[in-house]
Design a protein around this motif. Structure first.
Motif, PDB file in Angstrom:
ATOM      1  N   UNK A  82       4.185  -2.131 -11.955  1.00 52.59           N
ATOM      2  CA  UNK A  82       3.040  -2.737 -12.632  1.00 52.59           C
ATOM      3  C   UNK A  82       1.896  -3.037 -11.657  1.00 52.59           C
ATOM      4  N   UNK A  83       0.783  -3.487 -12.187  1.00 53.19           N
ATOM      5  CA  UNK A  83      -0.355  -3.975 -11.393  1.00 53.19           C
ATOM      6  C   UNK A  83      -0.756  -2.984 -10.296  1.00 53.19           C
ATOM      7  N   UNK A  84      -0.975  -1.739 -10.705  1.00 50.11           N
ATOM      8  CA  UNK A  84      -1.419  -0.687  -9.783  1.00 50.11           C
ATOM      9  C   UNK A  84      -2.937  -0.664  -9.718  1.00 50.11           C
ATOM     10  N   UNK A  85      -3.471  -0.438  -8.504  1.00 51.41           N
ATOM     11  CA  UNK A  85      -4.915  -0.388  -8.309  1.00 51.41           C
ATOM     12  C   UNK A  85      -5.257   0.741  -7.341  1.00 51.41           C
ATOM     13  N   UNK A  86      -6.317   1.452  -7.641  1.00 56.98           N
ATOM     14  CA  UNK A  86      -6.759   2.543  -6.773  1.00 56.98           C
ATOM     15  C   UNK A  86      -7.502   1.966  -5.575  1.00 56.98           C
ATOM     16  N   UNK A  87      -7.064   2.334  -4.381  1.00 55.12           N
ATOM     17  CA  UNK A  87      -7.716   1.910  -3.133  1.00 55.12           C
ATOM     18  C   UNK A  87      -7.623   3.062  -2.148  1.00 55.12           C
ATOM     19  N   UNK A 136       6.591  -6.284  -5.229  1.00 55.97           N
ATOM     20  CA  UNK A 136       5.349  -6.728  -4.578  1.00 55.97           C
ATOM     21  C   UNK A 136       4.415  -7.328  -5.628  1.00 55.97           C
ATOM     22  N   UNK A 137       3.535  -8.212  -5.189  1.00 60.25           N
ATOM     23  CA  UNK A 137       2.602  -8.841  -6.129  1.00 60.25           C
ATOM     24  C   UNK A 137       1.540  -7.860  -6.625  1.00 60.25           C
ATOM     25  N   UNK A 138       1.175  -6.918  -5.792  1.00 58.52           N
ATOM     26  CA  UNK A 138       0.180  -5.918  -6.185  1.00 58.52           C
ATOM     27  C   UNK A 138       0.408  -4.667  -5.354  1.00 58.52           C
ATOM     28  N   UNK A 139       0.253  -3.494  -5.980  1.00 56.71           N
ATOM     29  CA  UNK A 139       0.386  -2.225  -5.268  1.00 56.71           C
ATOM     30  C   UNK A 139      -0.929  -1.465  -5.316  1.00 56.71           C
ATOM     31  N   UNK A 140      -1.337  -0.957  -4.163  1.00 57.88           N
ATOM     32  CA  UNK A 140      -2.543  -0.149  -4.043  1.00 57.88           C
ATOM     33  C   UNK A 140      -2.148   1.304  -3.823  1.00 57.88           C
ATOM     34  N   UNK A 141      -2.761   2.208  -4.576  1.00 58.28           N
ATOM     35  CA  UNK A 141      -2.461   3.632  -4.462  1.00 58.28           C
ATOM     36  C   UNK A 141      -3.723   4.378  -4.046  1.00 58.28           C
ATOM     37  N   UNK A 142      -3.583   5.475  -3.291  1.00 59.88           N
ATOM     38  CA  UNK A 142      -4.757   6.170  -2.765  1.00 59.88           C
ATOM     39  C   UNK A 142      -5.352   7.235  -3.666  1.00 59.88           C
ATOM     40  N   UNK A 143      -4.663   7.590  -4.755  1.00 64.91           N
ATOM     41  CA  UNK A 143      -5.133   8.690  -5.595  1.00 64.91           C
ATOM     42  C   UNK A 143      -4.586   8.533  -7.006  1.00 64.91           C
ATOM     43  N   UNK A 201       0.851  -1.184   0.000  1.00 65.68           N
ATOM     44  CA  UNK A 201       0.000   0.000   0.000  1.00 65.68           C
ATOM     45  C   UNK A 201       0.890   1.238   0.000  1.00 65.68           C
ATOM     46  N   UNK A 202       0.858   1.997  -1.089  1.00 64.80           N
ATOM     47  CA  UNK A 202       1.656   3.216  -1.184  1.00 64.80           C
ATOM     48  C   UNK A 202       0.925   4.334  -0.443  1.00 64.80           C
ATOM     49  N   UNK A 203       1.626   4.942   0.506  1.00 62.68           N
ATOM     50  CA  UNK A 203       0.950   5.963   1.304  1.00 62.68           C
ATOM     51  C   UNK A 203       1.801   7.199   1.577  1.00 62.68           C
ATOM     52  N   UNK A 204       3.123   7.085   1.492  1.00 62.17           N
ATOM     53  CA  UNK A 204       3.987   8.208   1.837  1.00 62.17           C
ATOM     54  C   UNK A 204       4.883   8.575   0.667  1.00 62.17           C
ATOM     55  N   UNK A 228      -3.019  10.836  -8.607  1.00 62.10           N
ATOM     56  CA  UNK A 228      -1.683  11.429  -8.594  1.00 62.10           C
ATOM     57  C   UNK A 228      -0.636  10.387  -8.211  1.00 62.10           C
ATOM     58  N   UNK A 229      -0.923   9.582  -7.200  1.00 58.64           N
ATOM     59  CA  UNK A 229      -0.006   8.522  -6.774  1.00 58.64           C
ATOM     60  C   UNK A 229       0.126   7.451  -7.849  1.00 58.64           C
ATOM     61  N   UNK A 230      -0.988   7.150  -8.509  1.00 57.71           N
ATOM     62  CA  UNK A 230      -0.965   6.166  -9.597  1.00 57.71           C
ATOM     63  C   UNK A 230       0.030   6.602 -10.675  1.00 57.71           C
ATOM     64  N   UNK A 231      -0.075   7.865 -11.089  1.00 63.06           N
ATOM     65  CA  UNK A 231       0.831   8.374 -12.130  1.00 63.06           C
ATOM     66  C   UNK A 231       2.284   8.365 -11.650  1.00 63.06           C
ATOM     67  N   UNK A 232       2.483   8.691 -10.386  1.00 60.30           N
ATOM     68  CA  UNK A 232       3.832   8.743  -9.836  1.00 60.30           C
ATOM     69  C   UNK A 232       4.498   7.366  -9.884  1.00 60.30           C
ATOM     70  N   UNK A 233       3.785   6.324  -9.448  1.00 54.80           N
ATOM     71  CA  UNK A 233       4.375   4.996  -9.430  1.00 54.80           C
ATOM     72  C   UNK A 233       4.430   4.372 -10.817  1.00 54.80           C
TER      73      UNK A 233
END
Length: 372
Positions: free
Chosen positions: A164-169, A144-151, A113-116, A153-158
């Motif tokens: 890979x395998x980014x999901x909004x959460x 990681x097998x899967x990464x969750x991003x909160x926004x 979970x990407x948060x910071x 903006x974070x999706x674009x950053x990562x």
């Protein structure tokens, strides 16, 4: 399901990562799962019956009260003994990196979970290592097998870092706690000099990465009084430069909810937020928001409808935007109502059920297929 949550921060620390982990762990138990928390620093070894394994840490330079986790053999032993189905990496940096290595050795799937925004965080403390830190963050999340991003903006950053395998959460919000009914008219009258002033407030850690010194830009708006809720290393600077402000200190529970709901305008000046939970809590409290047009708030604030966004590159934009909110009570009322309605489907039970059913189960299925 047995879920090991490896986090960079947990109680007694009060911050976005620690609070999110707390809510996730609570909801996992309520939904019939078994969590374990692995965290740095001193603190309780259980939380509401949930076991907490503590790993070594050192005080963060410039912010000694914040424990920075260190690689620790206790982490892999704890995971091996617990036997998790999934390892949840909460904002992985150092402890999370060790948790990722341990999970891979144990053959356990991971959800990160990407948060910071660690590069943005470091920059506020004078550490110019954006390229190296971004490479490190990208490397961890790619493994990681899967990464969750909160926004978005974070999706674009990562995505730019090749993850890979980014999901909004997104995060949940405690609607049973943060609600307009918590408004305390007596508190408001006392702080606003019997209603003569509009209460403009900030709630959160008083730390450099929150860019709280920008509050000095709005301290002199006529007809307002500034309210600051929180503690941190910037408290003494703010005390010297905001002589007319009311400082509530760090609050929690119903006291925090009352402080939120008793404001007339909530302001968040920081530009490095991957989500910005306090914006969502203000909206749930029925308080109009002014936030920087950067990062997570871009997803949470629809300018002119559920709040106002200011241009962080324009040195007068914050002052103008807060002034516009202060001068128009009808606008404040409309934005508060629209924002309050928008957050009603963002409860923690809904968010954590989505985490389990859509993300944990997906990486478990992927691992089973790989083994087959």
């Amino acid at each position: 399901m047995r879920v090991a949550i490896v986090t960079e921060s947990f109680l007694p620390q009060v911050n976005g990562v620690a609070n999110s982990v707390r809510h996730v762990a609570e909801q996992l138990v309520r939904q019939g799962h078994q969590p374990l928390v692995v965290a740095p620093g001193h603190g309780p070894d259980h939380y509401l019956g949930i076991p907490v394994t503590r790993v070594r840490s050192v005080g963060l330079p410039g912010y000694r009260a914040f424990p920075l986790g260190l690689p620790d053999a206790a982490l892999e032993r704890a995971l091996a003994d617990f036997g998790p189905d999934v390892v949840h990496l909460a904002s992985p940096i150092v402890v999370g990196a060790a948790g990722l290595r341990a999970a891979r050795r144990l053959g356990v799937p991971t959800v990160a979970v990407y948060q910071t925004d660690i590069a943005g965080f470091a920059r506020q403390y004078g550490v110019r290592a954006e390229v190296l830190l971004d490479r490190w963050v990208g490397r961890l999340h790619r493994k990681a097998d899967r990464t969750l991003v909160p926004s978005h903006s974070s999706y674009r950053q990562l995505a730019a870092l090749g993850v890979p395998d980014l999901h909004l959460w997104r995060r949940g919000v405690s609607l049973d706690l943060f609600d307009p009914s918590r408004r305390d008219q007596e508190r408001h009258a006392t702080l606003s000099h019997d209603g003569r002033d509009v209460l403009v407030g900030y709630v959160g850690r008083l730390a450099a990465e929150k860019q709280v010194r920008r509050l000095a830009e709005i301290a002199g708006i006529p007809g307002t009084r500034l309210v600051v809720v929180g503690e941190g290393p910037e408290r003494s600077w703010l005390g010297r430069h905001l002589p007319g402000a009311h400082f509530s200190g760090q609050l929690g529970g119903t006291h925090l909810a009352t402080a939120f709901a008793s404001l007339d305008v909530f302001v968040h000046p920081g530009t490095s937020e991957t989500f910005c939970q306090t914006v969502q809590e203000a909206q749930a409290s029925g308080v109009p928001v002014v936030a920087a047009a950067a990062g997570g708030p871009l997803d949470l604030v629809e300018h002119g409808r559920t709040g106002l966004l200011f241009d962080p590159e324009d040195r007068f934009s914050l002052w103008r935007t807060v002034t516009a909110a202060v001068r128009d009570a009808d606008l404040r009322s409309r934005m508060a109502a629209a924002a309050h309605a928008k957050v009603q489907d963002r409860t923690w039970p809904i968010v954590v059920e989505d985490l389990v059913e859509r993300h944990y189960r997906a990486v478990l299925d992927q691992r089973r297929l790989a083994i087959a």
